[in-house]
Design an enzyme around this catalytic site. Structure first.
Site, PDB file in Angstrom:
ATOM      1  N   ASP A 149       0.824  -1.206   0.000  1.00  0.00           N
ATOM      2  CA  ASP A 149       0.000   0.000   0.000  1.00  0.00           C
ATOM      3  C   ASP A 149       0.864   1.266   0.000  1.00  0.00           C
ATOM      4  OD1 ASP A 149      -2.777   1.009   0.339  1.00  0.00           O
ATOM      5  OD2 ASP A 149      -1.955   1.878   2.180  1.00  0.00           O
ATOM      6  N   GLU A 174       1.848  -0.122  -4.821  1.00  0.00           N
ATOM      7  CA  GLU A 174       0.872   0.910  -5.157  1.00  0.00           C
ATOM      8  C   GLU A 174       1.574   2.256  -5.037  1.00  0.00           C
ATOM      9  OE1 GLU A 174      -3.453   2.661  -3.834  1.00  0.00           O
ATOM     10  OE2 GLU A 174      -1.862   2.385  -2.390  1.00  0.00           O
TER      11      GLU A 174
HETATM   12  O1  TEU Z   1      -4.871   4.092  -1.368  1.00  0.00           O
HETATM   13  C1  TEU Z   1      -3.979   5.103  -1.619  1.00  0.00           C
HETATM   14  C2  TEU Z   1      -4.448   6.291  -2.351  1.00  0.00           C
HETATM   15  O2  TEU Z   1      -3.733   7.266  -2.403  1.00  0.00           O
HETATM   16  C3  TEU Z   1      -5.746   6.309  -3.002  1.00  0.00           C
HETATM   17  O3  TEU Z   1      -6.084   5.504  -3.995  1.00  0.00           O
HETATM   18  C4  TEU Z   1      -6.762   6.979  -2.202  1.00  0.00           C
HETATM   19  O4  TEU Z   1      -7.864   6.162  -1.960  1.00  0.00           O
HETATM   20  C5  TEU Z   1      -7.201   8.185  -2.959  1.00  0.00           C
HETATM   21  O5  TEU Z   1      -6.084   9.003  -3.119  1.00  0.00           O
HETATM   22  C6  TEU Z   1      -8.235   8.934  -2.206  1.00  0.00           C
HETATM   23  O6  TEU Z   1      -8.666   9.988  -3.008  1.00  0.00           O
HETATM   24  C7  TEU Z   1      -4.511   3.095  -0.496  1.00  0.00           C
HETATM   25  C8  TEU Z   1      -5.637   2.114  -0.328  1.00  0.00           C
HETATM   26  O7  TEU Z   1      -5.910   1.496  -1.548  1.00  0.00           O
HETATM   27  C9  TEU Z   1      -6.821   2.843   0.246  1.00  0.00           C
HETATM   28  O8  TEU Z   1      -7.968   2.037   0.338  1.00  0.00           O
HETATM   29  C10 TEU Z   1      -6.418   3.370   1.595  1.00  0.00           C
HETATM   30  O9  TEU Z   1      -7.453   4.163   2.131  1.00  0.00           O
HETATM   31  C11 TEU Z   1      -5.147   4.203   1.524  1.00  0.00           C
HETATM   32  O10 TEU Z   1      -4.116   3.583   0.766  1.00  0.00           O
HETATM   33  C12 TEU Z   1      -4.573   4.407   2.910  1.00  0.00           C
HETATM   34  O11 TEU Z   1      -4.062   3.216   3.397  1.00  0.00           O
END
Ligand code: TEU
Length: 548
Positions: free
Chosen positions: A192, A242
């Site tokens: 993540d 990610e």
């Molecule tokens: O997401 C990271 C992230 O930056 C995004 O896709 C985020 O949801 C978006 O910027 C919001 O507008 C990851 C996870 O996939 C997400 O579900 C989590 O909330 C986030 O990290 C924090 O751990």
């Protein structure tokens, strides 16, 4: 070519996949119960979003114990069963690891907050005064901690405290924990927001939200190389990072084999084409030319640099793609298939997000009470406080909320779409009656069967993995046309992204009467135009294999 470069990965959001126990939320045994379905679909690996112990403020992305299963998802024995049963079907399990931050309920943070000289104090990032960095979920990225009179950093919710990766003890703990899961038999990790882990020591600021300072930060590559040495080396793992607001140059470094960091990277640039001036919370149509340009730049750039893309339209943070870049009304089936084809023929490893293979749509929730997501609820409150009308606020939320992708999986026409015997934690869209696994299994023309064919093609069409990408007609306002080229052969991929028909002429080095042709896949029952003069019907898409 590595095996995962010919793989297709399926993403499960377990809270909304299937409840075996008959609860409002899904569980790990619910995933076990659906493994035969996933094997039938043909996927090689499952990425399951976090199911470790967590207060669930951000649905598991706020972990309070990396060694325990959250009771709402089951037990460690259930997890071991899932790994074993998936393995029997030739399917790997990829664990979602959240190590940019922990929940403030994690014992490390509980220790850290208790006094300035606690040995865990340096596990997190503290300052006497906040700078102007903003949280990705709205508001300041700093939270005041009264007991010790300092602020701690949280790039996400104020209950998700950022870990201090410059502290070698933090890295040692993270790698130890990852080895624990590796040795349990997981087939890889999805990391993540892993490109946010290295913050510059002086916490600079300017008139932006601060992301440019901590994105792909100063020591990130060094820390990932260390992770590779300490966790990955000598093991057959698929590791996907990610990458938030990243760059092509960094993603090449993260994923090129010689860097010894990760297998591949997710980035989100192609999913900001409906954010006018990068503003997410404004309702807007998507910019088609920009979508093609971004995806094409990443295709050619990553290929030239030796990197590897994780390909995706959907995940648990994104609206449903058929509602976003396709048509979720009369053209739903044909446009969902077109979008599947357009993505799966790119270079990289495709990810299918639960329900995408059915052409599931945004649910159309028009009242804030129907939403559960912490980001959505924060934004609604902040925009309301700033004077936005509820109508304007809801228009953006209906289009952009992460909950659009989080409604329960549609299994059948039973109550709650067969997801659970009790009312789910979030609503089930009314169209589950017509869009569901049971009905599509019986229909060879369904979106589901189309996805199954796309997944099988990854194994049989070598050019899907290694053909060189070249875009044709880049300025065309309605078609995305590209080839994947090899020696004297190519896949020609044509996609009409709109509901009106359209005709084009293609260059004769791409397609001509002397070339041998084979139709690889199509989203209409017939495929009449197979020469230089191509006529495409609404949302039509097809792929030809051509040999010189
Ligand atoms: O997401 C990271 C992230 O930056 C995004 O896709 C985020 O949801 C978006 O910027 C919001 O507008 C990851 C996870 O996939 C997400 O579900 C989590 O909330 C986030 O990290 C924090 O751990």
């Amino acid at each position: 070519m590595q095996d995962w470069q010919r793989s297709v990965i399926y993403q499960i959001y377990p809270k909304s996949f299937h409840s075996h126990a008959g609860n409002p939320t899904g569980d790990l045994l619910g995933v076990v119960a659906k493994l035969d379905y996933l094997q039938w679909l043909g996927v090689d690996c499952l990425w399951i979003t976090p199911f470790l112990r967590s207060p669930q403020r951000d649905n598991g992305y706020d972990i309070s114990d990396y060694y325990a299963i959250d009771p709402s998802y089951g037990t460690m024995a259930d997890c071991e069963l899932l790994i074993a049963e998936a393995g029997k079907r030739g399917i790997k399990l990829m664990l979602d690891i959240v190590v940019n931050h922990t929940s403030i309920e994690h014992t490390w943070f509980q220790q850290a907050r208790s006094s300035l000289d606690n040995p865990y104090r340096d596990f997190y990032i503290w300052r006497d005064q906040p700078n102007n960095w903003e949280s990705k979920f709205g508001g300041s990225a700093w939270e005041y901690e009264a007991q010790t009179g300092q602020y701690f950093l949280h790039l996400f919710d104020h209950t998700q405290a950022d870990l201090n990766w410059d502290n070698p003890k933090v890295r040692a703990e993270v790698f130890k924990m990852m080895r624990f899961w590796r040795d349990k038999g997981v087939g890889g990790f999805r990391l993540d927001v892993i490109n946010l882990i290295s913050k510059p020591a002086d916490f600079p600021e300017d008139d932006t939200d601060g992301r440019r300072f901590y994105t792909d930060g100063p020591n990130v590559h060094e820390y990932l190389q260390q992770m590779h040495r300490e966790v990955f080396e000598g093991h057959d793992l698929i590791n996907v990072g990610e990458m938030s607001s990243t760059s092509l140059e960094h993603c090449i470094r993260y994923s090129a084999p010689e860097s010894k960091e990760l297998s591949m990277t997710f980035n989100f640039h192609h999913l900001k084409v409906d954010y006018p001036n990068l503003q997410k919370w404004i309702r807007a149509d998507f910019d088609f030319l920009q979508l093609k340009r971004i995806l094409s730049d990443w295709q050619t750039g990553m290929q030239a640099g030796g990197g590897w893309n994780a390909l995706f339209w959907c995940n648990h943070d994104q609206p449903r793609v058929v509602s976003r870049f396709g048509h979720d009304g009369e053209h739903r089936v044909v446009s969902a298939k077109m979008l599947g084809t357009a993505l799966h023929f790119l270079q990289g490893t495709p990810f299918v997000y639960q329900g995408e293979e059915l052409g599931m749509t945004n649910p159309g929730f028009d009242h804030i009470d129907q939403y559960r997501d912490v980001e959505t609820l924060n934004i609604f409150r902040l925009k309301r406080e700033a004077g936005a009308s509820d109508a304007e606020n809801m228009a953006a939320i209906m289009q952009k909320s992460r909950d659009n992708g989080r409604t329960p999986m549609h299994w059948n026409t039973e109550p709650n779409a067969g997801f659970s015997t009790v009312e789910p934690w979030i609503g089930v869209p009314a169209n589950a009656q017509t869009i569901n696994v049971a009905s599509q299994l019986d229909d060879p023309d369904s979106v589901l069967h189309h996805y199954r064919r796309l997944i099988a093609l990854r194994r049989s069409e070598a050019l899907m993995s290694d053909g060189v990408y070249r875009q044709l007609l880049p300025e065309h306002l309605q078609l995305w046309v590209y080839v994947r080229e090899g020696d004297g052969e190519r896949l020609l991929v044509l996609n009409n992204f709109y509901g009106s028909p359209c005709e084009v002429e293609l260059p004769d080095d791409v397609i001509s009467e002397t070339m041998a042709q084979r139709l690889v896949i199509s989203n209409y029952p017939d495929c009449p135009s197979r020469n230089r003069q191509i006529f495409l019907r609404p949302y039509e898409s097809f792929v030809l294999h051509l040999t010189d």
